[in-house]
Design an enzyme around this catalytic site. Structure first.
Site, PDB file in Angstrom:
ATOM      1  N   LYS A 104      13.140  12.783 -51.331  1.00  0.00           N
ATOM      2  CA  LYS A 104      12.725  12.993 -52.734  1.00  0.00           C
ATOM      3  C   LYS A 104      11.369  12.349 -52.993  1.00  0.00           C
ATOM      4  O   LYS A 104      10.497  12.936 -53.619  1.00  0.00           O
ATOM      5  CB  LYS A 104      13.746  12.375 -53.702  1.00  0.00           C
ATOM      6  CG  LYS A 104      15.079  13.075 -53.739  1.00  0.00           C
ATOM      7  CD  LYS A 104      15.958  12.576 -54.868  1.00  0.00           C
ATOM      8  CE  LYS A 104      16.266  11.103 -54.801  1.00  0.00           C
ATOM      9  NZ  LYS A 104      17.032  10.747 -53.599  1.00  0.00           N
ATOM     10  N   CYS A 132      25.173   3.848 -66.365  1.00  0.00           N
ATOM     11  CA  CYS A 132      25.067   3.511 -64.942  1.00  0.00           C
ATOM     12  C   CYS A 132      25.167   2.017 -64.646  1.00  0.00           C
ATOM     13  O   CYS A 132      25.744   1.643 -63.632  1.00  0.00           O
ATOM     14  CB  CYS A 132      23.787   4.091 -64.335  1.00  0.00           C
ATOM     15  SG  CYS A 132      22.248   3.381 -64.928  1.00  0.00           S
ATOM     16  N   MET A 133      24.617   1.149 -65.499  1.00  0.00           N
ATOM     17  CA  MET A 133      24.536  -0.258 -65.094  1.00  0.00           C
ATOM     18  C   MET A 133      25.208  -1.238 -66.036  1.00  0.00           C
ATOM     19  O   MET A 133      25.186  -2.444 -65.795  1.00  0.00           O
ATOM     20  CB  MET A 133      23.065  -0.683 -64.939  1.00  0.00           C
ATOM     21  CG  MET A 133      22.307   0.032 -63.833  1.00  0.00           C
ATOM     22  SD  MET A 133      23.162   0.075 -62.240  1.00  0.00           S
ATOM     23  CE  MET A 133      23.148  -1.656 -61.793  1.00  0.00           C
ATOM     24  N   MET A 166      27.528   2.778 -58.255  1.00  0.00           N
ATOM     25  CA  MET A 166      28.308   3.463 -59.286  1.00  0.00           C
ATOM     26  C   MET A 166      29.809   3.441 -59.054  1.00  0.00           C
ATOM     27  O   MET A 166      30.579   3.575 -59.999  1.00  0.00           O
ATOM     28  CB  MET A 166      27.827   4.908 -59.444  1.00  0.00           C
ATOM     29  CG  MET A 166      26.381   4.999 -59.915  1.00  0.00           C
ATOM     30  SD  MET A 166      26.129   4.052 -61.422  1.00  0.00           S
ATOM     31  CE  MET A 166      24.476   3.470 -61.178  1.00  0.00           C
ATOM     32  N   GLY A 187      20.793   2.044 -60.091  1.00  0.00           N
ATOM     33  CA  GLY A 187      20.635   3.476 -59.864  1.00  0.00           C
ATOM     34  C   GLY A 187      19.246   3.976 -60.221  1.00  0.00           C
ATOM     35  O   GLY A 187      18.565   4.606 -59.416  1.00  0.00           O
ATOM     36  N   GLN A 188      18.826   3.687 -61.458  1.00  0.00           N
ATOM     37  CA  GLN A 188      17.580   4.264 -61.955  1.00  0.00           C
ATOM     38  C   GLN A 188      16.381   3.357 -61.639  1.00  0.00           C
ATOM     39  O   GLN A 188      16.541   2.170 -61.411  1.00  0.00           O
ATOM     40  CB  GLN A 188      17.688   4.485 -63.472  1.00  0.00           C
ATOM     41  CG  GLN A 188      18.802   5.476 -63.842  1.00  0.00           C
ATOM     42  CD  GLN A 188      18.785   5.843 -65.292  1.00  0.00           C
ATOM     43  OE1 GLN A 188      17.976   6.666 -65.738  1.00  0.00           O
ATOM     44  NE2 GLN A 188      19.673   5.242 -66.078  1.00  0.00           N
TER      45      GLN A 188
END
Lengths: 757, 89
Positions: free
Chosen positions: A70, A159-160, A344, A381-382
């Site tokens: 990616k 997510c967190m 996650m 995650g982000q």
């Protein structure tokens, strides 16, 4: 010609055979990757005003020049034909192009009108763990400091949030105590429910490299399905969904009963607490829960663990006593350095806070924490869930320093923002799920989303999509591309993408990274921070937002830094971030050094130097070992819905696919979502590979092609669906239950049935 | 259909003739080195039949001593593309 040149030294070709765009006058500029929480350093090549190439930055210690698939292709999304370049306003059911100024005028006037008619808490903003630090900061300042509402939350809630509450309850301070350098020191990696090979691939490559170059390094994959990570691991242990709670307690049982506890560490540096039990699942609107900590002692904790003797929990975990004992022996061996990684699987969990606490328990009982190679490491995650969402605090209860409920924290915010102290409300309002429930109920009548796609990423989207389409709510969406979220907007604002604006991100290891704008955004697309500032000015708050268009990100960062001044969280100054590939906070200005390991006085000057370890997030300097039991998931497979559904990602696609599905090579690699089934289940149901099937839950139905014996394999009685595909909305079937403490939804467990389509 | 690139080694003394032969083929782009007996050949065809025909043509050129495929890019319509099966890596 490049291949010939590499094979045949001295070979030359005629000048006119080189195409114009191979002249070599490419300018390379550093920054962090746009995608995941690893925060790889990239170099973007620009030529004649266009971004033409990406390579890994060899000077960045995170990735040392390596990127994933990616990362290498990220800039290609910007040339997509359907890129948003003009503001769009919905008039009589059709989107009409409008000047950006007019659109911002409309946004501000609608916001003002809504506040005047219905009060401050009728307007809301929903931002992102992919917003830059300046973007998150001005959103927080606008909502909390200017308007005076806590109606600000973000997709990092999805997510967190459990990682955050795990940190706060165990240590009193957020974010990992270790850093990525732990990878090169560790002997054992235990991966708790995260497919690291696909989700944090560059870090996984570092682990594999460690295993190749050193003796005695093992990777243990503890998961509910077989993935590429499982295949690369030394041992793959499959467990029943929700069973992680019991596994962690069983490991603690083994540590205590085998005499593997680091008694000195536990005595000096920890206390024991228990909290409430049977705490619910957040399924009702306006669900409310407040935990209560009660001190206990070691003996009480030991007695509690009797129910978690490994042979007693085989049934609920699906893991043999032998394997649990094996895991415990790795943690308990004082000669092995152990890193636990998770993401996650543990966070998107109706007991997410608890399972975070329980893995910390293991590291605290053994003293394997805050030292090189000994590290419980919550992966993000982000790309800026840490830097923006958590550190700036774009949550309903948060401020850039501390929480709205704390008087001193409100006073500090009022001082820096130059607003009356009374304006900042002391009570949190809506977390993410509750915010969209409030839209559905008509309590929120204006919502502005930035850098996120909730109509694909929320759980139970078939409640929240119609909610956003109601006339009772005016919806503003800022994005780079059209998405199912912009499809429900009243106003669409065209946003600048990553390298089309300057910014800062903060990654999983507390590293803040800066980048300068590298190319211009097309058309009227503008940075989200700038659009927020422009709306704030139109609302009459110009004096609070005195930033310049050219330099606003620097001005904002310098203002924001004040919130974290001090030994425990000092952010590096901009001049350092511009020169280096980021710096890890707390940044020590006297020495120009980052703090790699917190709470260990050998590495962290913020510690009380008279102690070996000082968990200074807690007033007494001690971490908390929490007694947390196993409690089942809210919806368990039964006769009518006999499968567990788990959702997640694939390496090629980022989140809801709005960027990666516009990158041809990534889209071609994985053009659509699918449902993974165990081959025995598929055979029993007569389902062939790629055959269309229905995934049906009590909430909705999604039709997908079956995937059997391809990339991943769920256990029998389980299915897995990646959520990147807006044409196959798996979140129409998921359940909007959440951890009552963190309010983070559980995307990994609900009950479905499978039928041929 | 595939765009391919090759490093082409001509028979001794046949470089100029080979360049001429290849340049006459409308599916070939020829980039000769100015100081070595090497030619970079790029081919680009519209469909499978043309690609196969081109391959057969190239195989008959006696002036080529050696042909090395360097890279290929498949320009297929994405809708017709099957998910790649990674299981047997």
């Amino acid at each position: 010609m490049a291949a010939a040149a590499s094979m045949i030294p001295g070979i030359l070709f005629a000048k006119d055979q080189y195409h114009e765009n191979l002249t070599g006058d490419i300018k390379w500029t550093k920054g962090p990757c746009r995608f995941c929480g690893v925060g790889c350093g990239i170099l973007v090549g620009t030529q004649k005003g266009k971004a033409v190439a990406v390579k890994g930055d060899p000077a960045c210690s995170v990735n040392k020049g390596l990127l994933c698939v990616k990362g290498y292709h990220q800039i290609m999304c910007t040339s997509s034909a359907d890129r948003l370049t003009k503001a769009l306003v919905k008039k009589n059911g059709t989107y009409v192009e409008t000047s950006l100024d007019e659109a911002l005028d409309l946004v501000a006037s609608k916001m003002k009108e809504t506040i005047e008619k219905h009060g401050k808490d009728s307007v809301a903003m929903y931002t992102s763990g992919q917003s830059t630090i300046p973007e998150g900061y001005v959103a927080s300042k606008l909502m909390k400091g200017a308007i005076g509402t806590n109606n600000l939350d973000c997709n990092a809630r999805l997510c967190m949030a459990s990682a955050v509450t795990g940190f706060l309850t165990s240590f009193g301070a957020d974010e990992p105590m270790g850093c990525y350098s732990d990878i090169e020191y560790a002997n054992v990696f235990v991966l708790w429910g995260n497919n690291m090979a696909e989700m944090h691939p560059v870090l996984f490559s570092r682990m594999l490299d460690n295993r190749l170059t050193r003796k005695n390094v093992r990777i243990i994959d503890l998961a509910t399905r077989t993935t590429r990570t499982s295949k690369a691991a030394d041992k793959s242990i499959l467990f029943t969904p929700q069973g992680d709670l019991a596994i962690a307690n069983a490991i603690c049982y083994e540590l205590i009963n085998n005499g593997w506890v680091n008694k000195d560490f536990v005595e000096k540096h920890t206390v024991f607490n228990k909290g409430k039990t049977n705490i619910g699942y957040g399924l009702e609107d306006n669900f409310s829960f407040k935990d209560k900590a009660e001190p206990i002692d070691f003996d009480q904790f030991k007695e509690f663990l009797e129910d978690y003797r490994p042979d007693k929990v085989e049934a609920i975990t699906g893991v043999s006593a032998k394997d649990i004992k094996y895991l415990a022996s790795l943690y308990g061996d004082p000669n092995l350095k152990v890193v636990s990684f998770w993401c996650m699987g543990m966070n998107q969990h109706t007991r997410g806070t608890w399972i975070n606490n329980l893995v910390y328990n293991i590291h605290l009982l053994t003293g394997k924490i805050s030292q090189p190679g000994n590290s419980p490491f919550s992966l993000t995650g982000q790309p800026s869930a840490c830097g923006t969402a958590r550190e700036v605090g774009t949550f309903t209860h948060k401020l850039p320093h501390g929480v709205v409920m704390n008087k001193k924290d409100r006073e500090l915010a009022a001082k820096i923002w130059k607003v009356p102290y009374e304006r900042i409300p002391a009570k949190p309002t809506y977390h993410a799920t509750e915010m969209f429930r409030a839209v559905d109920r008509g309590d929120i009548k204006f919502i502005w989303t930035q850098v996120t796609n909730p109509m694909v990423s929320l759980p139970k989207t078939n409640r929240y999509r119609p909610a956003m389409q109601k006339d009772s709510c005016f919806v503003v969406v800022s994005d780079v591309f059209p998405t199912p979220t912009s499809d429900v907007a009243d106003v669409i604002l065209p946003a600048a993408w990553h390298v089309e604006k300057s910014g800062l991100y903060g990654n999983s290891e507390r590293r803040t990274q800066h980048w300068e704008q590298m190319v211009d955004a097309p058309g009227d697309a503008a940075p989200d921070a700038w659009m927020t500032i422009e709306v704030a000015r139109r609302l009459g708050y110009g004096d609070l937002f005195p930033y310049s268009r050219e330099n606003h990100h620097e001005e904002i960062y310098n203002e924001y830094r004040q919130f974290h001044a001090g030994k425990k969280h000092n952010m590096a100054p901009l001049e350092v971030l511009k020169k280096e590939s980021g710096a890890i906070w707390p940044y020590i200005e006297e020495t120009g050094k980052s703090t790699k390991w917190r709470y260990n006085s050998k590495y962290d000057p913020a510690c009380d130097q008279s102690k070996e370890f000082d968990f200074y997030g807690k007033p007494n300097g001690k971490a908390v070992i929490w007694q947390r039991p196993f409690e089942p998931a809210p919806e368990i497979p039964d006769q009518e819905y006999p499968f567990w559904l788990c959702t997640g990602r694939v390496i090629e696609h980022w989140h809801t696919g709005s960027m990666t599905r516009r990158i041809p090579v990534l889209h071609q690699a994985v053009p659509n979502a699918y449902v993974e089934l165990h081959p025995d289940d598929a055979e029993r149901m007569g389902i062939r590979n790629k055959e269309k099937v229905k995934v049906i839950s009590r909430r909705g139905v999604t039709v997908l092609p079956a995937s059997i014996n391809e990339r991943g394999m769920p256990a029998k009685g389980q299915v897995f669906v990646p959520f990147f595909d807006e044409n196959m909305l798996i979140n129409d079937t998921t359940l909007d239950s959440f951890c009552p403490i963190s309010k983070e939804p559980d995307y990994k467990k609900c009950a479905v049935r499978i039928e041929k389509a | 259909m595939p765009v391919k690139s090759y490093i082409t080694f001509p028979q001794p003394g046949k470089k100029e003739l080979l360049i001429k032969i290849l340049q006459e083929n409308k599916y070939c782009e020829v980039l000769p080195s100015v100081n070595k007996d090497i030619i970079v050949l790029i081919t680009d065809t519209i469909n499978d039949e043309q690609e196969e025909a081109l391959q057969r043509t190239i195989e008959t050129i006696k002036e080529i001593e050696h042909l090395t495929l360097v890279s290929g890019f498949n320009d297929n319509n994405p809708q017709e593309h099957d998910s790649i099966n990674y299981d047997n890596e």
